[in-house]
Each structure stands twice: as structure tokens, then as C-alpha cells.
Design a protein around this motif. Structure first.
Motif, mmCIF file in Angstrom:
data_model
loop_
_atom_site.group_PDB
_atom_site.id
_atom_site.type_symbol
_atom_site.label_atom_id
_atom_site.label_comp_id
_atom_site.label_asym_id
_atom_site.label_seq_id
_atom_site.Cartn_x
_atom_site.Cartn_y
_atom_site.Cartn_z
ATOM 1 N N THR A 1 12.860 17.161 -55.706
ATOM 2 C CA THR A 1 13.670 15.947 -55.829
ATOM 3 C C THR A 1 13.699 15.463 -57.274
ATOM 4 O O THR A 1 12.640 15.308 -57.905
ATOM 5 C CB THR A 1 13.132 14.825 -54.922
ATOM 6 O OG1 THR A 1 13.123 15.276 -53.566
ATOM 7 C CG2 THR A 1 14.006 13.582 -55.020
ATOM 8 N N LYS B 1 28.107 7.362 -61.602
ATOM 9 C CA LYS B 1 28.481 8.314 -60.555
ATOM 10 C C LYS B 1 29.064 9.599 -61.151
ATOM 11 O O LYS B 1 28.835 10.697 -60.647
ATOM 12 C CB LYS B 1 29.497 7.670 -59.605
ATOM 13 C CG LYS B 1 28.891 6.613 -58.689
ATOM 14 C CD LYS B 1 29.916 6.103 -57.684
ATOM 15 C CE LYS B 1 29.280 5.085 -56.733
ATOM 16 N NZ LYS B 1 30.271 4.571 -55.745
ATOM 17 N N VAL C 1 26.309 11.698 -62.429
ATOM 18 C CA VAL C 1 25.616 12.321 -61.293
ATOM 19 C C VAL C 1 26.397 13.542 -60.801
ATOM 20 O O VAL C 1 25.828 14.606 -60.540
ATOM 21 C CB VAL C 1 25.426 11.316 -60.135
ATOM 22 C CG1 VAL C 1 24.898 12.036 -58.888
ATOM 23 C CG2 VAL C 1 24.474 10.213 -60.544
ATOM 24 N N THR C 2 27.719 13.373 -60.689
ATOM 25 C CA THR C 2 28.577 14.480 -60.229
ATOM 26 C C THR C 2 28.518 15.655 -61.194
ATOM 27 O O THR C 2 28.407 16.823 -60.774
ATOM 28 C CB THR C 2 30.036 13.996 -60.092
ATOM 29 O OG1 THR C 2 30.087 12.895 -59.179
ATOM 30 C CG2 THR C 2 30.924 15.122 -59.564
ATOM 31 N N GLN D 1 25.186 17.328 -60.886
ATOM 32 C CA GLN D 1 25.138 18.068 -59.623
ATOM 33 C C GLN D 1 25.861 19.418 -59.756
ATOM 34 O O GLN D 1 25.351 20.454 -59.295
ATOM 35 C CB GLN D 1 25.799 17.224 -58.529
ATOM 36 C CG GLN D 1 25.383 17.590 -57.122
ATOM 37 C CD GLN D 1 25.854 16.554 -56.107
ATOM 38 O OE1 GLN D 1 26.301 15.465 -56.460
ATOM 39 N NE2 GLN D 1 25.745 16.896 -54.834
ATOM 40 N N THR E 1 21.676 18.260 -52.574
ATOM 41 C CA THR E 1 22.156 17.084 -51.839
ATOM 42 C C THR E 1 21.884 15.818 -52.650
ATOM 43 O O THR E 1 20.772 15.648 -53.173
ATOM 44 C CB THR E 1 21.450 16.970 -50.470
ATOM 45 O OG1 THR E 1 21.620 18.190 -49.756
ATOM 46 C CG2 THR E 1 22.026 15.830 -49.652
ATOM 47 N N TYR E 2 22.886 14.953 -52.737
ATOM 48 C CA TYR E 2 22.712 13.664 -53.425
ATOM 49 C C TYR E 2 22.287 12.618 -52.402
ATOM 50 O O TYR E 2 22.928 12.424 -51.378
ATOM 51 C CB TYR E 2 24.010 13.260 -54.108
ATOM 52 C CG TYR E 2 23.963 11.908 -54.776
ATOM 53 C CD1 TYR E 2 23.002 11.624 -55.738
ATOM 54 C CD2 TYR E 2 24.886 10.913 -54.432
ATOM 55 C CE1 TYR E 2 22.947 10.387 -56.361
ATOM 56 C CE2 TYR E 2 24.845 9.665 -55.053
ATOM 57 C CZ TYR E 2 23.868 9.409 -56.009
ATOM 58 O OH TYR E 2 23.817 8.174 -56.624
ATOM 59 N N THR F 1 21.366 8.581 -52.109
ATOM 60 C CA THR F 1 21.365 7.276 -52.763
ATOM 61 C C THR F 1 20.093 6.512 -52.403
ATOM 62 O O THR F 1 19.396 6.856 -51.438
ATOM 63 C CB THR F 1 22.586 6.447 -52.327
ATOM 64 O OG1 THR F 1 22.491 6.183 -50.916
ATOM 65 C CG2 THR F 1 23.886 7.208 -52.612
ATOM 66 N N ASN G 1 18.073 6.583 -56.906
ATOM 67 C CA ASN G 1 18.983 7.626 -56.463
ATOM 68 C C ASN G 1 18.358 8.973 -56.810
ATOM 69 O O ASN G 1 17.658 9.111 -57.819
ATOM 70 C CB ASN G 1 20.338 7.495 -57.155
ATOM 71 C CG ASN G 1 21.029 6.184 -56.831
ATOM 72 O OD1 ASN G 1 20.935 5.684 -55.705
ATOM 73 N ND2 ASN G 1 21.718 5.607 -57.813
ATOM 74 N N LEU H 1 18.455 13.588 -56.361
ATOM 75 C CA LEU H 1 19.078 14.861 -56.010
ATOM 76 C C LEU H 1 18.015 15.750 -55.362
ATOM 77 O O LEU H 1 16.991 16.035 -55.986
ATOM 78 C CB LEU H 1 19.653 15.548 -57.252
ATOM 79 C CG LEU H 1 20.867 14.878 -57.912
ATOM 80 C CD1 LEU H 1 21.192 15.576 -59.229
ATOM 81 C CD2 LEU H 1 22.086 14.924 -56.987
#
Length: 293
Positions: free
Chosen positions: A56, A65, A68-69, A72, A85-86, A88, A115, A117
Motif C-alpha cells: 500500500t 486526482k 493520482v491517475t 496509477q 486499486t485506488y 480513498t 488516500n 494505492l
């Protein structure tokens, strides 16, 4: 004894020799098939548990966001990533609430979680050394506040899998040696009964390769017949195991079954060929007087 009676006796003796060779090969290949199935299936089961280990990444609060994207997508492209997997902080709070059986936010007021991942790694990367290196690389990332995973679990998994793999390999080597000895002995006994025929053919001018060829081909056919019988017996065993232990999903694991079937056929072909080659070579090199001993 008349000529016809002698020929009939020799024919029955030859058939009996062939049957004993096929039975010996079938039993040995069946044992090898069972061991191969255990070895391959244990590896797949071990990999299944390894790929359940999660690493994690807790993200800093100021990460947007879009960032984060992008992160990812970057992690997903890495060779060690199985899936990602994200989660929150709100989703994490619900999970903690469910696990604890009470709403801890009532006591704390604000949500202290971050938050994150959840990264599931490919099995070959779930080792203490590789995960430590991956952790170091993630800690250098500006978006990551903390990296967390169950280190004792990873060490225990790695240690137990290595121990299990070692003993399975030792067992495989032992059964492989037994297979070579038993099949080789059966084939040598079969060829021993024809030693005079071999020497007679040699004395009339036949080359060694010409003499060996029909013996090798006959042994390979017997070996493949033994392989078919072994696979049929193994098929019945797999059917009943799958019936009583359906979680193993043996009948649906076509890759493992393919490897086992291919391994059995290869072993049958290789051992019968090499054993027959050396057995015939031995009698070809003997003097005529030595054939009686």
C-alpha cells in the motif's frame, strides 16, 4: 520339442517380455505424472498466495486526482505490477469500521487516514529483497507519504516456499532416477533374450545402426503405449481428486495438465530410446562366447 512348439514358446516369451516392459513403464510414468502434477500445482498455489500480498502506498494529502491517475498509470506499466486499486480515505474508513465493529470516527472527529494505492505484485517479485527495493523506489516519489506491506508474511511465504520447492525437487530427482533404473532394467531384460539374434545379424554383415534401429523403434512404441496407459490412470485419479477436492480445479487447469501429459510422453520417449541404444550397444560389443554369461 518340435519347431512349431519352440516358435510358439518363443512367441509367448516375447509377448510376456513386452507386457512386463509396458507394465513397468506405465507404473513408473504414473508415479512421475503424479509427482509432476503435485510439483506444478504447488507452484501455482504458491504463486496464488504470493499475488494476494498487497503493498500500500499512502499518498500525501496535497496530491490531486490527476496526479493520482498519472501515478496509477505509471505503476501499472511497471513489470512487477499485477493489478492496482485506488482506495480513498473514506473507503478506508468504511473498511476499518467494518473490521473493528465500531465507528472510530466518532471518537476522533476527523478522518486521520490517507488516500492510498493498493498494489498487487506478480509472484516472482514477492520476495523480501525485491519488495525492499520496490519500497525504496516508491519512498523517493514526491507523492508518496509512506509505503506499507506485511514484511513478516513475505519472509514466511518465501521461506516456506523455498523449503517446499527444495524437497519436491529432491523427490523429483529420486523418482527420476528410479524411473531410469526400472525402465532401463526392463528394456535390457527384453533385449537380453534377443542377444543371439543381434550377434547373428552382426556376423552376417549388418551395421550397428541397422541392428539398433528396429529395437529402438520397438522400445519407443512400448514406451508410448506405457505413457498412454499411465495418462489414462492419471486421468481417473485427477477426476476423483477434482470430484472430492473441487477447490484445486484440476480438470480446468489445462496448462498444468498439458505440461504433465507432455512430460510423460517426453520421458517415455527419451528413456526408452537411450536405454535401448546402450543395451543393444553392449551386446553388439560383446564377443560370441560372452553371450552365454
Amino acid at each position: 520339442m518340435t519347431t512349431s512348439s519352440y516358435d510358439s514358446f518363443q512367441k509367448r516369451r516375447l509377448q510376456s517380455s513386452y507386457v512386463s516392459v509396458v507394465v513397468s513403464i506405465s507404473l513408473v510414468l504414473f508415479m512421475i505424472g503424479v509427482l509432476g502434477l503435485v510439483l506444478l500445482k504447488s507452484t501455482r498455489v504458491a504463486n496464488h498466495f504470493k499475488e494476494k500480498v498487497v503493498m500500500t502506498l499512502f499518498l500525501k494529502d496535497d496530491v490531486t486526482k490527476k496526479q493520482v491517475t498519472d501515478l496509477q498509470k505509471h505503476i501499472q506499466k511497471q513489470g512487477f505490477t499485477k493489478r492496482i486499486t485506488y482506495v480513498t480515505k473514506e473507503q478506508a474508513a468504511k473498511i476499518y469500521k467494518r473490521d473493528l465493529g465500531e465507528d472510530f470516527l466518532k471518537f476522533l472527529g476527523d478522518n486521520p487516514l490517507k488516500n492510498g494505492l493498493d498494489i498487487y505484485l506478480k509472484a516472482e517479485y514477492v520476495t523480501p529483497e525485491k519488495m525492499t527495493q520496490i519500497e525504496k523506489d516508491f519512498n523517493k516519489n514526491n507523492f508518496v507519504a509512506e509505503v506499507n506491506y506485511d514484511k513478516p508474511l513475505v519472509e514466511l511465504l518465501t521461506k516456506n516456499i523455498q523449503r517446499m520447492s527444495f524437497w519436491l525437487l529432491v523427490l523429483s530427482g529420486f523418482f527420476g532416477l528410479v524411473a531410469i533404473i526400472l525402465i532401463n532394467s526392463s528394456i535390457r531384460l527384453s533385449i537380453y533374450s534377443k542377444r543371439f539374434n543381434i550377434k547373428t545379424m552382426q556376423m552376417v554383415g549388418a551395421t550397428k545402426s541397422f541392428i539398433r534401429k528396429p529395437f529402438i523403434w520397438q522400445s519407443i512404441k512400448l514406451g508410448l503405449l506405457g505413457a498412454v496407459i499411465a495418462m489414462i490412470c492419471l486421468g481417473f485419479l485427477i477426476y476423483y481428486v477434482d470430484k472430492y477436492i473441487p477447490t484445486l480445479a484440476l480438470l480446468k487447469d489445462y496448462i498444468t495438465l498439458g505440461y504433465v501429459a507432455g512430460g510423460i510422453i517426453f520421458v517415455a520417449f527419451f528413456i526408452t530410446w537411450i536405454s535401448t541404444f546402450f543395451a543393444t550397444q553392449r551386446f553388439l560389443n560383446l564377443q560370441t562366447n560372452d553371450l552365454y554369461y
